[in-house]
Motif scaffolding. Structure first.
Motif, PDB file in Angstrom:
ATOM      1  N   PRO A 101      19.790  37.797  62.360  1.00  0.00           N
ATOM      2  CA  PRO A 101      20.383  37.914  63.698  1.00  0.00           C
ATOM      3  C   PRO A 101      21.797  38.459  63.627  1.00  0.00           C
ATOM      4  N   ASP A 102      22.157  39.230  64.616  1.00  0.00           N
ATOM      5  CA  ASP A 102      23.521  39.730  64.746  1.00  0.00           C
ATOM      6  C   ASP A 102      24.380  38.576  65.263  1.00  0.00           C
ATOM      7  N   PRO A 103      25.559  38.355  64.682  1.00  0.00           N
ATOM      8  CA  PRO A 103      26.413  37.256  65.148  1.00  0.00           C
ATOM      9  C   PRO A 103      26.785  37.337  66.632  1.00  0.00           C
ATOM     10  N   ASN A 104      26.658  38.507  67.223  1.00  0.00           N
ATOM     11  CA  ASN A 104      26.982  38.657  68.642  1.00  0.00           C
ATOM     12  C   ASN A 104      25.741  38.593  69.535  1.00  0.00           C
ATOM     13  N   SER A 105      24.579  38.325  68.950  1.00  0.00           N
ATOM     14  CA  SER A 105      23.336  38.297  69.726  1.00  0.00           C
ATOM     15  C   SER A 105      23.004  36.884  70.187  1.00  0.00           C
ATOM     16  N   ALA A 106      22.059  36.809  71.118  1.00  0.00           N
ATOM     17  CA  ALA A 106      21.603  35.515  71.624  1.00  0.00           C
ATOM     18  C   ALA A 106      20.833  34.735  70.560  1.00  0.00           C
ATOM     19  N   GLU A 107      20.277  35.422  69.558  1.00  0.00           N
ATOM     20  CA  GLU A 107      19.520  34.752  68.494  1.00  0.00           C
ATOM     21  C   GLU A 107      20.417  34.010  67.508  1.00  0.00           C
ATOM     22  N   TRP A 108      21.686  34.391  67.457  1.00  0.00           N
ATOM     23  CA  TRP A 108      22.620  33.764  66.518  1.00  0.00           C
ATOM     24  C   TRP A 108      22.871  32.325  66.948  1.00  0.00           C
ATOM     25  N   LYS A 109      22.636  31.386  66.055  1.00  0.00           N
ATOM     26  CA  LYS A 109      22.871  29.972  66.353  1.00  0.00           C
ATOM     27  C   LYS A 109      24.310  29.634  65.993  1.00  0.00           C
ATOM     28  N   LYS A 110      24.991  28.988  66.929  1.00  0.00           N
ATOM     29  CA  LYS A 110      26.399  28.641  66.761  1.00  0.00           C
ATOM     30  C   LYS A 110      26.517  27.159  66.392  1.00  0.00           C
ATOM     31  N   TYR A 111      27.477  26.871  65.521  1.00  0.00           N
ATOM     32  CA  TYR A 111      27.688  25.504  65.051  1.00  0.00           C
ATOM     33  C   TYR A 111      29.171  25.179  65.051  1.00  0.00           C
ATOM     34  N   VAL A 112      29.467  23.908  65.290  1.00  0.00           N
ATOM     35  CA  VAL A 112      30.829  23.402  65.147  1.00  0.00           C
ATOM     36  C   VAL A 112      30.768  22.178  64.238  1.00  0.00           C
ATOM     37  N   PHE A 113      31.922  21.870  63.665  1.00  0.00           N
ATOM     38  CA  PHE A 113      32.013  20.825  62.650  1.00  0.00           C
ATOM     39  C   PHE A 113      33.077  19.827  63.075  1.00  0.00           C
ATOM     40  N   ALA A 114      32.748  18.545  62.987  1.00  0.00           N
ATOM     41  CA  ALA A 114      33.671  17.487  63.400  1.00  0.00           C
ATOM     42  C   ALA A 114      34.454  16.957  62.198  1.00  0.00           C
ATOM     43  N   SER A 115      35.552  16.295  62.487  1.00  0.00           N
ATOM     44  CA  SER A 115      36.414  15.776  61.420  1.00  0.00           C
ATOM     45  C   SER A 115      35.786  14.607  60.671  1.00  0.00           C
ATOM     46  N   ASP A 116      34.660  14.091  61.152  1.00  0.00           N
ATOM     47  CA  ASP A 116      33.950  13.036  60.414  1.00  0.00           C
ATOM     48  C   ASP A 116      32.819  13.602  59.556  1.00  0.00           C
ATOM     49  N   GLY A 117      32.669  14.947  59.536  1.00  0.00           N
ATOM     50  CA  GLY A 117      31.637  15.588  58.728  1.00  0.00           C
ATOM     51  C   GLY A 117      30.367  15.910  59.490  1.00  0.00           C
ATOM     52  N   ALA A 118      30.320  15.553  60.769  1.00  0.00           N
ATOM     53  CA  ALA A 118      29.136  15.864  61.584  1.00  0.00           C
ATOM     54  C   ALA A 118      29.079  17.364  61.885  1.00  0.00           C
TER      55      ALA A 118
END
Length: 173
Positions: free
Chosen positions: A94-111
């Motif tokens: 997937p292209d990072p700018n496409s709708a197929e690209w899955k986005k993730y964030v990371f929390a300070s507790d490791g989640a």
């Protein structure tokens, strides 16, 4: 496949011995070392990933890496299942700018959280290295099961954190 062919051959007997209820709680340090090198590279390759790594205390770092590998294990098994059905286009990414690209964030507790869009919430971090892995296609070697990695990781984390991660973060901008 993540992991090396030589490690696959080398651990074939061990994998056979670990099948079913015969799990002997052994692991391949070579594969663990490869995995930790990947984690180290991801967490130090960009400013955003280093910011995440520096924000985590030791326990949160350990949790982040276990969460990362758990997701990698799930993705690898899903890809293997699709591959058995011959439904994997190994050339597609997937292209990072496409709708197929899955986005993730990371929390300070490791989640780790999958999100629909990024926002400016300072409670979460981004790390493009981990995100690229989550959006890639791969099948893991059998001896890279989550259980094997967790045992190896628990055994080797303190040494790796002290001798590899901390010095790399201290020398990075």
């Amino acid at each position: 496949k993540l992991g090396s062919a030589s490690a696959d051959t080398q651990n074939k007997t061990q994998a056979d011995n670990d099948s079913g209820d015969k799990f002997d709680k052994k692991f391949s340090w070579q594969n663990m070392e490869e995995f930790l090198n990947l984690v180290l590279r991801h967490l130090t390759e960009s400013k955003q990933c280093r910011t995440l790594a520096k924000a985590l205390d030791k326990a949160a770092m350990q949790q982040l890496i276990l969460n990362f590998y758990e997701m990698v294990d799930i993705i690898g098994r899903e890809t293997a299942e699709k591959d058995k059905q011959q439904k994997v286009d190994w050339k597609w990414r997937p292209d990072p700018n496409s709708a197929e690209w899955k986005k993730y964030v990371f929390a300070s507790d490791g989640a780790i959280y999958q999100v629909d869009k990024y926002n400016d919430n300072n409670d979460y971090f981004q790390c493009s290295g981990f995100e690229r892995t989550f959006n890639d296609l791969f099948v893991l070697d059998d001896n890279l099961s989550y259980t094997n990695i967790k045992i190896a990781f628990t055994d080797k984390f303190d040494e790796w954190y002290t001798t590899k991660m901390q010095p790399k973060l201290q020398s990075a901008n």
